[in-house]
Design an enzyme around this catalytic site. Sequence first.
Site, PDB file in Angstrom:
ATOM      1  N   LYS A 199       0.731  -1.185  -0.109  1.00 31.20           N
ATOM      2  CA  LYS A 199       0.035  -0.139   0.093  1.00 31.20           C
ATOM      3  C   LYS A 199       1.137   1.192  -0.011  1.00 31.20           C
ATOM      4  CE  LYS A 199      -4.072   1.511   2.801  1.00 31.20           C
ATOM      5  NZ  LYS A 199      -4.916   1.291   3.909  1.00 31.20           N
ATOM      6  N   SER A 224      -9.629   0.858   2.756  1.00 31.65           N
ATOM      7  CA  SER A 224      -8.902   1.640   1.871  1.00 31.65           C
ATOM      8  C   SER A 224      -7.780   1.100   1.375  1.00 31.65           C
ATOM      9  CB  SER A 224      -8.291   2.707   2.758  1.00 31.65           C
ATOM     10  OG  SER A 224      -7.503   2.318   3.988  1.00 31.65           O
ATOM     11  N   SER A 270      -9.588  -1.374   7.161  1.00 28.95           N
ATOM     12  CA  SER A 270      -9.113  -1.369   5.742  1.00 28.95           C
ATOM     13  C   SER A 270      -8.634  -2.630   5.278  1.00 28.95           C
ATOM     14  CB  SER A 270      -8.105  -0.233   5.631  1.00 28.95           C
ATOM     15  OG  SER A 270      -9.042   0.825   5.585  1.00 28.95           O
TER      16      SER A 270
HETATM   17  N1  GLN Z   1     -13.314   2.795   6.323  1.00 24.97           N
HETATM   18  C1  GLN Z   1     -12.851   3.220   7.728  1.00 24.97           C
HETATM   19  C2  GLN Z   1     -12.714   4.775   7.657  1.00 24.97           C
HETATM   20  O1  GLN Z   1     -12.870   5.260   6.606  1.00 24.97           O
HETATM   21  C3  GLN Z   1     -11.459   2.442   8.011  1.00 24.97           C
HETATM   22  C4  GLN Z   1     -10.532   2.889   7.410  1.00 24.97           C
HETATM   23  C5  GLN Z   1      -9.245   2.199   7.582  1.00 24.97           C
HETATM   24  O2  GLN Z   1      -9.233   1.143   8.175  1.00 24.97           O
HETATM   25  N2  GLN Z   1      -7.935   2.843   7.326  1.00 24.97           N
HETATM   26  O3  GLN Z   1     -12.247   5.326   8.628  1.00 24.97           O
END
Ligand code: GLN
Length: 483
Positions: free
Chosen positions: A79, A154, A178
């Site tokens: 990532k 994400s 994520s």
């Molecule tokens: N979807 C969640 C958020 O937008 C989790 C994001 C993540 O785990 N980085 O905060």
Amino acid sequence: MHFNDITIKSFHDSLKNGEFKALEVVRELFDKIKKEDVKIHSFLTLLEEEAVEQAERVDLDLASGKNISILSGVPLAIKDNMLIEGSRATAGSRILENYVSSYDATVVGKLKKEGAIFLGKTNMDEFAMGSSTENSAFGVTRNPYDLERVPGGSSGGSVAAVAANFALGAFGSDTGGSIREPAAFCGVVGFKPTYGSVSRFGLIAMASSLDQIGPFAKTVEDAEILFDAVRGEDPFDATSVKKDFFPENDLKKIKELRIGLPKEYFIDGLSADVKNGVEEAIAKLKTLGFKFKEISLPHTKYALSVYYIIMPAEVSANLARFDGIRYDRIKDISESKNGRSMLQEIYFKNRGERFGAEVRRRILLGTFVLSAGYYDAYYAKAQKVRQLVRNDFDEAFKKVDVILTPVTATSAFKIGEKADDPLAMYLSDIFTIPVNLAGLPGISIPVKKYEIGGKELPIGFQLIGKHFREADIFGIGKQYEKI
Ligand code: GLN
């Protein structure tokens, strides 16, 4: 070579037996990526030159009879919020569009030492804020199972790279889901370790009390191999801890683990495919002899609200460093308008123009909940409720060893379906967020694929373990995969 059927384990054996060379694999994969990633867009940066050099080193080691590690030559994706020395790290944001890292993240250093090969940096929601990878400043990533759908987020680029068979494994970060949510949407295994198991040094921070780095892989066994390579205490991350990790081989002990089903997670809002999928996973585990018990996690209903106070508060603090002076900057700053000084102009231009809407929304929210007069009402209160969520798990873990839940309420949704509705998007993580609030390890394992709207879409289930008992969830996961 049938790369699609290969796992890290079988790749290692074949490489050692001379069935192929590391360099051949790397060349083949870059050909495939260049042809097929145009549609999917999992990578933001390809590291072809570095990958070729690394592969040549592995082949030389093998030719000279050296003992190679299990990850030697294994092609991985990572990532774009983790740093590789000399490579771009954008975190999916315009504000870091030209930022080149000057050092390796601890996980990257460890993987390099093992001889793993990084094919490239993957797309993500800006600063990891999102559940669909639609919040990237560099375009959406598509779900390899259905190009009309999101891969989740994400860490959408990393998961898509594994699902599309561009890489044998990948790394992502998980602050509220994520890793696990995209894994469920793309039919791969995604694992978030216990908070503190893996060093966050060199991970561009989102919310530091929740962030953890973890692997994506095709099998639970591979996820365990990747986790084992990166875990451990690190002097550069004071929250990392020293813990022994014993991969669990004792089948009898694994079979004796009691699995809890929290009634708050099996709600009416679950889509039929997810419900069927999770029920099928439970039935399979029962045939293996696992015993289930209903449990309760009564504060689950507050978890999302607590997260959307604590997370933005930490985001507003962490993202303050992107001032448009360090890391990367807009070169032409126009003459100061509105009586602003040149310095203010730099801040306004960089932060105002180069952070996306979701990031700005969270910085504003976080600054608000931390502001004088509101701190006690929001932030301090949220911290107390976070403790209640943790206590729920502590109580449950007196009765059971592992908890099984759905990962998401639905399978992968359509691109654009939730993009303009932040609240609907936030709901994607209701089953994963409590795990981050409590700092527990959680894994998403694919059940099977269901036909939805004429396409086969994957469904996953989640296993949650006690702190630092990753071996329990890996153990059950490996049993599950065998049938
Ligand atoms: N979807 C969640 C958020 O937008 C989790 C994001 C993540 O785990 N980085 O905060």
